[in-house]
Design a protein around this motif. Sequence first.
Motif, PDB file in Angstrom:
ATOM      1  N   ARG A 264       0.840  -1.193   0.000  1.00 53.20           N
ATOM      2  CA  ARG A 264       0.000   0.000   0.000  1.00 53.20           C
ATOM      3  C   ARG A 264       0.887   1.261   0.000  1.00 53.20           C
ATOM      4  O   ARG A 264       0.617   2.223  -0.704  1.00 53.20           O
ATOM      5  CB  ARG A 264      -0.940  -0.023   1.206  1.00 53.20           C
ATOM      6  N   PHE A 265       1.945   1.240   0.807  1.00 59.05           N
ATOM      7  CA  PHE A 265       2.894   2.360   0.843  1.00 59.05           C
ATOM      8  C   PHE A 265       3.548   2.552  -0.524  1.00 59.05           C
ATOM      9  O   PHE A 265       3.590   3.652  -1.061  1.00 59.05           O
ATOM     10  CB  PHE A 265       3.949   2.111   1.929  1.00 59.05           C
ATOM     11  N   TRP A 266       4.068   1.472  -1.106  1.00 59.62           N
ATOM     12  CA  TRP A 266       4.751   1.541  -2.397  1.00 59.62           C
ATOM     13  C   TRP A 266       3.816   2.096  -3.473  1.00 59.62           C
ATOM     14  O   TRP A 266       4.198   2.985  -4.241  1.00 59.62           O
ATOM     15  CB  TRP A 266       5.277   0.155  -2.783  1.00 59.62           C
ATOM     16  N   ARG A 267       2.579   1.582  -3.523  1.00 57.47           N
ATOM     17  CA  ARG A 267       1.619   2.048  -4.532  1.00 57.47           C
ATOM     18  C   ARG A 267       1.208   3.499  -4.303  1.00 57.47           C
ATOM     19  O   ARG A 267       1.039   4.260  -5.255  1.00 57.47           O
ATOM     20  CB  ARG A 267       0.395   1.145  -4.540  1.00 57.47           C
ATOM     21  N   GLY A 268       1.040   3.887  -3.041  1.00 61.07           N
ATOM     22  CA  GLY A 268       0.685   5.270  -2.741  1.00 61.07           C
ATOM     23  C   GLY A 268       1.765   6.240  -3.178  1.00 61.07           C
ATOM     24  O   GLY A 268       1.483   7.293  -3.768  1.00 61.07           O
ATOM     25  N   LEU A 269       3.010   5.888  -2.923  1.00 64.09           N
ATOM     26  CA  LEU A 269       4.129   6.731  -3.355  1.00 64.09           C
ATOM     27  C   LEU A 269       4.231   6.729  -4.875  1.00 64.09           C
ATOM     28  O   LEU A 269       4.460   7.772  -5.491  1.00 64.09           O
ATOM     29  CB  LEU A 269       5.429   6.240  -2.718  1.00 64.09           C
ATOM     30  N   GLN A 270       4.022   5.583  -5.493  1.00 62.75           N
ATOM     31  CA  GLN A 270       4.035   5.469  -6.949  1.00 62.75           C
ATOM     32  C   GLN A 270       3.015   6.433  -7.568  1.00 62.75           C
ATOM     33  O   GLN A 270       3.331   7.179  -8.502  1.00 62.75           O
ATOM     34  CB  GLN A 270       3.724   4.033  -7.353  1.00 62.75           C
ATOM     35  N   GLU A 271       1.796   6.444  -7.053  1.00 64.95           N
ATOM     36  CA  GLU A 271       0.745   7.326  -7.579  1.00 64.95           C
ATOM     37  C   GLU A 271       1.142   8.791  -7.465  1.00 64.95           C
ATOM     38  O   GLU A 271       0.949   9.573  -8.399  1.00 64.95           O
ATOM     39  CB  GLU A 271      -0.569   7.080  -6.840  1.00 64.95           C
ATOM     40  N   ARG A 272       1.692   9.162  -6.327  1.00 68.70           N
ATOM     41  CA  ARG A 272       2.093  10.561  -6.128  1.00 68.70           C
ATOM     42  C   ARG A 272       3.232  10.953  -7.069  1.00 68.70           C
ATOM     43  O   ARG A 272       3.259  12.065  -7.590  1.00 68.70           O
ATOM     44  CB  ARG A 272       2.477  10.787  -4.667  1.00 68.70           C
ATOM     45  N   LEU A 273       4.178  10.042  -7.286  1.00 67.39           N
ATOM     46  CA  LEU A 273       5.293  10.333  -8.197  1.00 67.39           C
ATOM     47  C   LEU A 273       4.820  10.443  -9.641  1.00 67.39           C
ATOM     48  O   LEU A 273       5.297  11.292 -10.396  1.00 67.39           O
ATOM     49  CB  LEU A 273       6.382   9.267  -8.056  1.00 67.39           C
ATOM     50  N   ILE A 274       3.885   9.606 -10.037  1.00 72.92           N
ATOM     51  CA  ILE A 274       3.341   9.694 -11.396  1.00 72.92           C
ATOM     52  C   ILE A 274       2.636  11.036 -11.580  1.00 72.92           C
ATOM     53  O   ILE A 274       2.840  11.720 -12.591  1.00 72.92           O
ATOM     54  CB  ILE A 274       2.403   8.498 -11.683  1.00 72.92           C
ATOM     55  N   ARG A 275       1.836  11.446 -10.584  1.00 71.45           N
ATOM     56  CA  ARG A 275       1.169  12.753 -10.667  1.00 71.45           C
ATOM     57  C   ARG A 275       2.176  13.900 -10.706  1.00 71.45           C
ATOM     58  O   ARG A 275       1.899  14.955 -11.273  1.00 71.45           O
ATOM     59  CB  ARG A 275       0.199  12.939  -9.495  1.00 71.45           C
ATOM     60  N   ALA A 276       3.360  13.685 -10.129  1.00 70.87           N
ATOM     61  CA  ALA A 276       4.407  14.715 -10.126  1.00 70.87           C
ATOM     62  C   ALA A 276       5.225  14.717 -11.424  1.00 70.87           C
ATOM     63  O   ALA A 276       6.147  15.500 -11.564  1.00 70.87           O
ATOM     64  CB  ALA A 276       5.334  14.511  -8.928  1.00 70.87           C
ATOM     65  N   GLY A 277       4.887  13.821 -12.354  1.00 67.32           N
ATOM     66  CA  GLY A 277       5.547  13.836 -13.648  1.00 67.32           C
ATOM     67  C   GLY A 277       6.626  12.797 -13.858  1.00 67.32           C
ATOM     68  O   GLY A 277       7.374  12.868 -14.834  1.00 67.32           O
ATOM     69  N   PHE A 278       6.711  11.793 -12.986  1.00 65.25           N
ATOM     70  CA  PHE A 278       7.751  10.764 -13.121  1.00 65.25           C
ATOM     71  C   PHE A 278       7.234   9.477 -13.763  1.00 65.25           C
ATOM     72  O   PHE A 278       7.814   8.424 -13.563  1.00 65.25           O
ATOM     73  CB  PHE A 278       8.347  10.441 -11.743  1.00 65.25           C
TER      74      PHE A 278
END
Length: 188
Positions: free
Chosen positions: A115-129
């Motif tokens: 859940r932590f990994w996916r949550g961080l993944q989503e935020r990074l994708i929204r940040a343009g990564f």
Amino acid sequence: MISSRAKAGRHCTAYSSRCCHPHPSAHRWRAWRMDCAPATPHTRWVNPERYHLTLHYLGESSGPREDWIARAREAAEGFSGEAFHLQLDHLLPLGNPWRPALTLAAFSSSTELLRFWRGLQERLIRAGFKDHVGRSFVPHLTLGYSEPGPATPAVASVGLAPDGFVLIQSIKGQSDYTFLGHWRLGTD
């Protein structure tokens, strides 16, 4: 090792969670590693002070990228995730088949970690990564670099309970990471 993906003189930035309180001391890691050494005599071992769990590799550039750093920090702000425990329980060669990373990996991951990994993944994708953020996750510590087809004998498992995650920058050929940010787990 994150910097192994970079060409000489190029910068890499990456997210990783550090194994913090409680974690085995560098002395205990060296003792554990010595148990593996007879089966893997040609391994170039990584200094235990550099051990980390890579969460998301964010890319590499020919120089510092303040815009990347700012976006990654913004993605991490306000995101702490649940604390988790991880059991690393087997040796696993990963990466370059000609000089594979010899890793200590987990057969399974807790719901909290994923859940932590996916949550961080989503935020990074929204940040343009989105072009760099991984789509799959194999929790592991890189212990060293070996010859092709290293032996993977049974090993004693190691439990980790990281207390935070960090944004780091590494430069090919340099032995230290630059820490660009630190966020705690379990502080929601």
